[in-house]
Design an enzyme around this catalytic site. Structure first.
Site, PDB file in Angstrom:
ATOM      1  N   SER A  26       0.833  -1.211   0.000  1.00  0.00           N
ATOM      2  CA  SER A  26       0.000   0.000   0.000  1.00  0.00           C
ATOM      3  C   SER A  26       0.866   1.259   0.000  1.00  0.00           C
ATOM      4  O   SER A  26       0.372   2.354  -0.266  1.00  0.00           O
ATOM      5  CB  SER A  26      -0.933   0.012   1.218  1.00  0.00           C
ATOM      6  OG  SER A  26      -0.198  -0.164   2.411  1.00  0.00           O
ATOM      7  N   ASP A  29       5.708  -6.951   2.581  1.00  0.00           N
ATOM      8  CA  ASP A  29       4.799  -7.439   1.541  1.00  0.00           C
ATOM      9  C   ASP A  29       5.583  -7.876   0.311  1.00  0.00           C
ATOM     10  O   ASP A  29       6.538  -7.196  -0.088  1.00  0.00           O
ATOM     11  CB  ASP A  29       3.868  -6.297   1.123  1.00  0.00           C
ATOM     12  CG  ASP A  29       2.410  -6.685   1.197  1.00  0.00           C
ATOM     13  OD1 ASP A  29       2.102  -7.891   1.299  1.00  0.00           O
ATOM     14  OD2 ASP A  29       1.568  -5.775   1.157  1.00  0.00           O
ATOM     15  N   LYS A  34       4.618 -11.309   3.603  1.00  0.00           N
ATOM     16  CA  LYS A  34       3.178 -11.527   3.364  1.00  0.00           C
ATOM     17  C   LYS A  34       2.957 -11.632   1.866  1.00  0.00           C
ATOM     18  O   LYS A  34       3.596 -10.915   1.092  1.00  0.00           O
ATOM     19  CB  LYS A  34       2.347 -10.371   3.927  1.00  0.00           C
ATOM     20  CG  LYS A  34       0.862 -10.487   3.578  1.00  0.00           C
ATOM     21  CD  LYS A  34       0.024  -9.450   4.280  1.00  0.00           C
ATOM     22  CE  LYS A  34      -0.055  -8.136   3.563  1.00  0.00           C
ATOM     23  NZ  LYS A  34      -0.596  -8.201   2.184  1.00  0.00           N
ATOM     24  N   GLU A  44      -0.336 -12.291  -1.164  1.00  0.00           N
ATOM     25  CA  GLU A  44      -1.777 -12.381  -1.407  1.00  0.00           C
ATOM     26  C   GLU A  44      -2.122 -13.689  -2.117  1.00  0.00           C
ATOM     27  O   GLU A  44      -1.373 -14.153  -2.976  1.00  0.00           O
ATOM     28  CB  GLU A  44      -2.225 -11.203  -2.286  1.00  0.00           C
ATOM     29  CG  GLU A  44      -2.028  -9.849  -1.624  1.00  0.00           C
ATOM     30  CD  GLU A  44      -2.528  -8.690  -2.487  1.00  0.00           C
ATOM     31  OE1 GLU A  44      -3.090  -8.923  -3.581  1.00  0.00           O
ATOM     32  OE2 GLU A  44      -2.351  -7.530  -2.060  1.00  0.00           O
ATOM     33  N   GLU A  70      -9.185  -9.323   4.193  1.00  0.00           N
ATOM     34  CA  GLU A  70      -9.481  -7.935   3.804  1.00  0.00           C
ATOM     35  C   GLU A  70     -10.800  -7.845   3.041  1.00  0.00           C
ATOM     36  O   GLU A  70     -11.063  -8.653   2.134  1.00  0.00           O
ATOM     37  CB  GLU A  70      -8.340  -7.394   2.920  1.00  0.00           C
ATOM     38  CG  GLU A  70      -8.593  -5.969   2.439  1.00  0.00           C
ATOM     39  CD  GLU A  70      -7.371  -5.293   1.816  1.00  0.00           C
ATOM     40  OE1 GLU A  70      -6.270  -5.888   1.839  1.00  0.00           O
ATOM     41  OE2 GLU A  70      -7.524  -4.162   1.319  1.00  0.00           O
TER      42      GLU A  70
HETATM   43  O1  KIV Z   1      -0.386  -3.383   1.731  1.00  0.00           O
HETATM   44  C1  KIV Z   1      -1.047  -3.292   2.762  1.00  0.00           C
HETATM   45  O2  KIV Z   1      -1.035  -2.274   3.437  1.00  0.00           O
HETATM   46  C2  KIV Z   1      -1.845  -4.437   3.156  1.00  0.00           C
HETATM   47  C3  KIV Z   1      -2.710  -4.283   4.381  1.00  0.00           C
HETATM   48  C4  KIV Z   1      -3.731  -3.268   4.215  1.00  0.00           C
HETATM   49  C5  KIV Z   1      -3.247  -5.569   4.828  1.00  0.00           C
HETATM   50  O3  KIV Z   1      -1.798  -5.430   2.537  1.00  0.00           O
END
Ligand code: KIV
Length: 321
Positions: A88, A126, A156, A158, A225
């Site tokens: 994000s 991420d 993390k 997806e 989410e």
């Molecule tokens: O990239 C991000 O900020 C996210 C969260 C909102 C879970 O994946």
């Protein structure tokens, strides 16, 4: 007009040249940017991925994104459990339209900045779009960069069952993995926009199966989410891994929000699931307006905010003027 003021003994040089060295040397003792209190007294220990996994059904887990050093310092001082260097950052910091535009190099850079704060919170980075879609070897190499170069303590990514082979490969390289189901922003085009997911029975059941598979394969936690609250609750009941909700209702094991949203650093157009706990953008604008007004009035900088020389040096300089 140059005004003279005695230089404090600890900053005046023996030669009396007025060379004050470090520009900070006349400042009041600095307020530490990082509170050491927790480290000094050992009141809080470092949060780890196994530690998070063990918190299923325990105290709720508080997660926030952070993308830089000051953000991580603030999050850690607040006792946040996990800092997510989310993709994000693409929208929030770089002003991009989607997270598809951010790459691995940028996430590595932001993760490194976060890690310099040495947070107690677990730092999760991420995996950007296309860094885990091109095979297991490529995925492990990319996750490894986040750990080795960025200092991430977990990654993390997806997706549901479709991503199991790459998740297993990352876990096999001893890197903890956080799953992410529901509204997965990297699938924006496949989903036909940023839409709440799991609103029909079949899709909801598929998502429960995805989350179960992620938990069973060994994800230490799972982000849910943009789903109806009942689905957030059902998934949370069905899986062993703690669930971290964002727009998934109140029943998940923890909650995550974007740093800039929770602090009101955006433009005021927040999604339904955001609760801004401050209005820092408005406060920042007001502060900068005052700063500008003081400059225009000539009241900034004041005497205390200026450097000075000794009376003798001032007199010598003024002789020529
Ligand atoms: O990239 C991000 O900020 C996210 C969260 C909102 C879970 O994946």
């Amino acid at each position: 007009m140059i005004r003279a003021r005695p230089i404090p003994a600890h900053t005046a040089t023996p030669t009396g040249t007025g060379d004050q060295g470090d520009v900070h040397s006349e400042m009041a003792p600095p307020v530490p940017v990082v509170s050491r209190r927790r480290y000094d007294f050992g009141l809080m220990s470092k949060v780890t991925a196994p530690g998070i996994r063990s918190r299923k059904g325990g105290p709720k887990i508080a997660v926030v994104t952070a993308y830089d050093f000051p953000g991580a310092v603030i999050a850690d001082r607040a006792g946040i459990d996990m800092i997510l260097v989310g993709d994000s950052v693409a929208n929030v910091v770089h002003g991009m339209d989607t997270t598809l535009e951010i790459g691995l190099d940028e996430i590595v850079l932001h993760t490194r900045a976060v890690k310099r704060a040495k947070p107690n919170a677990l730092v999760v980075a991420d995996m950007p779009w296309l860094t885990f879609h091109l095979g297991e070897e490529d995925t492990v190499r990319n996750a490894g960069r986040l750990v080795r170069e960025g200092g991430a303590e977990a990654v993390k990514l997806e997706g549901g069952r479709k991503r199991l082979p790459v998740i297993e490969a990352i876990l096999d390289a001893e890197i903890p993995v956080m799953g992410h189901v529901g509204l997965t922003p990297q699938s924006v085009h496949a989903m036909g926009g940023f839409k709440v997911q799991g609103k029909v029975v079949d899709a909801a059941r598929e998502m429960i199966e995805d989350a179960k598979a992620l938990s069973d394969v060994g994800c230490f936690s799972i982000v849910i989410e943009g789903v109806p609250d009942i689905l957030g609750e059902l998934i949370t009941k069905e899986v062993d891994a703690p669930t971290i909700g964002i727009g998934a209702g109140p029943s998940t094991d923890g909650q995550v929000l974007v740093f800039h949203d929770v602090l009101g650093l955006g433009d005021g157009n927040y999604p339904k699931f955001v609760r801004p706990y401050a209005s820092l953008a408005d406060e920042a604008v007001a502060a900068l307006e005052r700063f500008k007004a003081d400059i225009q009035k000539g009241s900034f900088p004041g005497d205390d905010e200026s450097y000075h020389v000794t009376d003798e040096i001032a007199a010598e300089l003024l002789k020529d003027s």
